[in-house]
Scaffold this motif. Structure first.
Motif, PDB file in Angstrom:
ATOM      1  N   PHE A  34       0.824  -1.211   0.000  1.00 41.19           N
ATOM      2  CA  PHE A  34       0.000   0.000   0.000  1.00 41.19           C
ATOM      3  C   PHE A  34       0.860   1.264   0.000  1.00 41.19           C
ATOM      4  O   PHE A  34       0.580   2.216  -0.737  1.00 41.19           O
ATOM      5  CB  PHE A  34      -0.939  -0.006   1.210  1.00 41.19           C
ATOM      6  CG  PHE A  34      -2.119  -0.907   1.047  1.00 41.19           C
ATOM      7  CD1 PHE A  34      -3.259  -0.472   0.393  1.00 41.19           C
ATOM      8  CD2 PHE A  34      -2.094  -2.206   1.532  1.00 41.19           C
ATOM      9  CE1 PHE A  34      -4.356  -1.305   0.223  1.00 41.19           C
ATOM     10  CE2 PHE A  34      -3.182  -3.056   1.371  1.00 41.19           C
ATOM     11  CZ  PHE A  34      -4.316  -2.600   0.709  1.00 41.19           C
ATOM     12  N   VAL A  35       1.895   1.288   0.834  1.00 41.53           N
ATOM     13  CA  VAL A  35       2.738   2.480   0.943  1.00 41.53           C
ATOM     14  C   VAL A  35       3.470   2.764  -0.363  1.00 41.53           C
ATOM     15  O   VAL A  35       3.550   3.915  -0.809  1.00 41.53           O
ATOM     16  CB  VAL A  35       3.761   2.306   2.097  1.00 41.53           C
ATOM     17  CG1 VAL A  35       4.809   3.426   2.077  1.00 41.53           C
ATOM     18  CG2 VAL A  35       3.044   2.288   3.441  1.00 41.53           C
ATOM     19  N   TYR A  36       3.975   1.716  -1.005  1.00 44.85           N
ATOM     20  CA  TYR A  36       4.798   1.884  -2.209  1.00 44.85           C
ATOM     21  C   TYR A  36       3.968   1.941  -3.492  1.00 44.85           C
ATOM     22  O   TYR A  36       4.122   2.861  -4.299  1.00 44.85           O
ATOM     23  CB  TYR A  36       5.803   0.736  -2.299  1.00 44.85           C
ATOM     24  CG  TYR A  36       6.756   0.835  -3.458  1.00 44.85           C
ATOM     25  CD1 TYR A  36       7.786   1.774  -3.458  1.00 44.85           C
ATOM     26  CD2 TYR A  36       6.640  -0.022  -4.553  1.00 44.85           C
ATOM     27  CE1 TYR A  36       8.678   1.856  -4.523  1.00 44.85           C
ATOM     28  CE2 TYR A  36       7.528   0.054  -5.618  1.00 44.85           C
ATOM     29  CZ  TYR A  36       8.533   0.995  -5.602  1.00 44.85           C
ATOM     30  OH  TYR A  36       9.410   1.085  -6.660  1.00 44.85           O
ATOM     31  N   HIS A  37       3.082   0.960  -3.658  1.00 48.89           N
ATOM     32  CA  HIS A  37       2.352   0.846  -4.924  1.00 48.89           C
ATOM     33  C   HIS A  37       1.061   1.671  -4.968  1.00 48.89           C
ATOM     34  O   HIS A  37       0.745   2.267  -6.004  1.00 48.89           O
ATOM     35  CB  HIS A  37       2.022  -0.620  -5.202  1.00 48.89           C
ATOM     36  CG  HIS A  37       3.213  -1.468  -5.510  1.00 48.89           C
ATOM     37  ND1 HIS A  37       3.903  -1.390  -6.700  1.00 48.89           N
ATOM     38  CD2 HIS A  37       3.845  -2.418  -4.774  1.00 48.89           C
ATOM     39  CE1 HIS A  37       4.904  -2.254  -6.696  1.00 48.89           C
ATOM     40  NE2 HIS A  37       4.895  -2.888  -5.537  1.00 48.89           N
ATOM     41  N   ILE A  38       0.322   1.696  -3.893  1.00 48.41           N
ATOM     42  CA  ILE A  38      -0.993   2.370  -3.907  1.00 48.41           C
ATOM     43  C   ILE A  38      -0.863   3.861  -3.587  1.00 48.41           C
ATOM     44  O   ILE A  38      -1.299   4.712  -4.368  1.00 48.41           O
ATOM     45  CB  ILE A  38      -1.958   1.697  -2.913  1.00 48.41           C
ATOM     46  CG1 ILE A  38      -2.093   0.201  -3.234  1.00 48.41           C
ATOM     47  CG2 ILE A  38      -3.330   2.387  -2.965  1.00 48.41           C
ATOM     48  CD1 ILE A  38      -2.588  -0.104  -4.625  1.00 48.41           C
ATOM     49  N   PHE A  39      -0.256   4.173  -2.456  1.00 51.96           N
ATOM     50  CA  PHE A  39      -0.171   5.579  -2.033  1.00 51.96           C
ATOM     51  C   PHE A  39       1.074   6.285  -2.565  1.00 51.96           C
ATOM     52  O   PHE A  39       1.088   7.512  -2.667  1.00 51.96           O
ATOM     53  CB  PHE A  39      -0.200   5.671  -0.502  1.00 51.96           C
ATOM     54  CG  PHE A  39      -1.425   5.069   0.117  1.00 51.96           C
ATOM     55  CD1 PHE A  39      -2.690   5.586  -0.151  1.00 51.96           C
ATOM     56  CD2 PHE A  39      -1.334   3.977   0.956  1.00 51.96           C
ATOM     57  CE1 PHE A  39      -3.820   5.030   0.396  1.00 51.96           C
ATOM     58  CE2 PHE A  39      -2.463   3.416   1.518  1.00 51.96           C
ATOM     59  CZ  PHE A  39      -3.719   3.937   1.237  1.00 51.96           C
ATOM     60  N   GLY A  40       2.113   5.526  -2.893  1.00 46.80           N
ATOM     61  CA  GLY A  40       3.334   6.141  -3.402  1.00 46.80           C
ATOM     62  C   GLY A  40       3.912   7.170  -2.452  1.00 46.80           C
ATOM     63  O   GLY A  40       4.341   8.255  -2.872  1.00 46.80           O
TER      64      GLY A  40
END
Length: 298
Positions: A34-40
Motif C-alpha cells: 500500500f505504501v509503495y504501490h498504492i499511495f506512493g
C-alpha cells in the motif's frame, strides 16, 4: 480530537505489537504494497534524493534501492510499534551491541554524547541505556498529539531513557555538567537545519548542505566524549550496533573535527547499504543555498 485519535489507534498498534515474528513481517509486506504501490508515499522525494546522491548508478540500480528502502521503511515503522511490548531481554536479542565495554570504559571518566544517523533501526537505539551506568537521555522530536507523546515517553522510559526535546538539550547538558551529573546523551544528527540558522555548511554525500553541529558544540563546551553509533541490519528484525569513539575529550578537538568525522562515518554506512537510510526526508533541500558570507568549509 487528539484523545479520540489516540483511543482509536492504540488498540490496532497494540495488536500489531504482539503478533508473532512471521505474522508481524507479513503485515509489513502488506503495508509495503500500500505504501509503495498504492499511495506512493514520498516516492518523488526518494527518487530525487537517490538520483542526486548516486548520479552514476543506473535506473535499474536506483529502482532496486528504492524498492528495498520501502520494504525496510515499513519494517522500521512496525518495529517502532513493536517496542510497546518488547522487554529488555527481547530487545537485547534483536538489537545486539558488539562492544558495550567501549561506553562503560569512557563513562568512568566523563559524560558521553552518542551521535547516530537515520540509518537501520534508530528507534531501538534507546535500548543502549540498558548497558550504561550513567543517566540516559535521548533527544527526540515532540509529537503534536499530546496523548501519543506521553505514551512514547512512557514506553521508552522502560529502557532507562529520559526523552528531551531539542530545545531542552543544551540546558540539560549544561546543567548536568555544572552539577557533576554523569550522563549519556543520544542524538540523531543527520537532519537538515534551517538554512538561515545553520552555523556550518559542508559536503554530505558530496553535496554542499547546512550541517547540524549542535552535538559538537555542546561536547566541546563541556568536554564530553563523543562516540559514533554504527548500526547494521543483520537480517530482518535483527540489528548489530558498534560504538566508534570520535573524541575522548571534545575540548581537545579542532572546530568541525567531530562533525566532519560523523559525516564521513555516516556516508560510509550509506554507501555500503543505501537501502537502510531514511530517503523520505528532504535532507538536501537547501543545497546550493549557502550564504555568500560563509567561507568554503568541509
Amino acid at each position: 480530537m487528539q484523545l479520540l485519535a489516540f483511543v482509536l489507534t492504540y488498540p490496532l498498534l497494540w495488536f500489531i505489537s504482539i503478533l508473532p515474528h512471521s505474522l508481524f513481517y507479513a503485515f509489513s509486506d502488506v503495508a509495503f504494497f500500500f505504501v509503495y504501490h498504492i499511495f506512493g508515499y514520498r516516492r518523488k522525494v526518494v527518487q530525487e534524493n537517490l538520483n542526486l546522491v548516486f548520479p552514476n548508478k543506473s535506473k535499474a540500480e536506483i529502482a532496486q534501492i528504492e524498492r528495498e528502502f520501502y520494504h525496510h521503511l515499513c519494517d522500521t515503522f512496525l518495529e517502532m510499534v513493536k517496542t510497546m511490548n518488547l522487554s529488555k531481554e527481547q530487545v537485547a536479542k534483536k538489537y545486539h551491541i558488539v562492544n558495550p565495554e567501549v561506553l562503560r570504559e569512557i563513562e568512568k571518566e566523563r559524560s558521553i554524547i552518542i551521535l547516530c544517523a537515520h540509518y537501520a533501526n534508530w528507534e531501538w537505539n534507546v535500548s543502549i541505556n540498558n548497558y550504561v551506568q550513567s543517566k540516559g537521555y535521548a533527544v527526540y522530536q515532540k509529537i503534536n498529539n499530546s496523548y501519543f507523546d506521553a505514551f512514547i515517553r512512557k514506553v521508552r522510559a522502560r529502557w532507562n531513557t529520559t526523552l528531551i526535546t531539542q530545545r531542552q538539550t543544551a540546558k540539560t547538558v549544561i546543567e548536568n555538567y555544572r552539577n557533576n551529573v554523569r550522563a549519556t546523551y543520544g542524538m540523531v544528527s543527520d537532519q537538515s537545519p534551517q538554512a538561515h540558522r545553520a552555523q556550518y555548511w559542508s559536503k554530505f554525500m558530496n553535496i554542499k548542505v547546512p550541517i547540524f553541529n549542535g552535538g559538537e558544540t555542546l561536547a566541546r563546551k563541556t568536554g564530553l566524549a563523543v562516540v559514533f553509533l554504527k548500526v547494521s541490519k543483520v537480517k530482518r528484525g535483527h540489528y548489530q550496533a558498534e560504538f566508534i569513539p570520535i573524541a575522548r575529550n571534545a575540548k581537545k578537538t579542532e572546530e568541525h573535527e567531530i562533525t566532519n568525522a560523523f559525516l564521513r562515518l555516516t556516508e560510509a554506512q550509506i554507501i555500503e547499504k543505501p537501502e537502510h537510510y531514511l530517503w523520505t526526508h528532504k535532507r538536501w533541500k537547501h543545497r546550493n543555498k549557502k550564504p555568500a558570507s560563509f567561507a568554503e568549509t568541509g
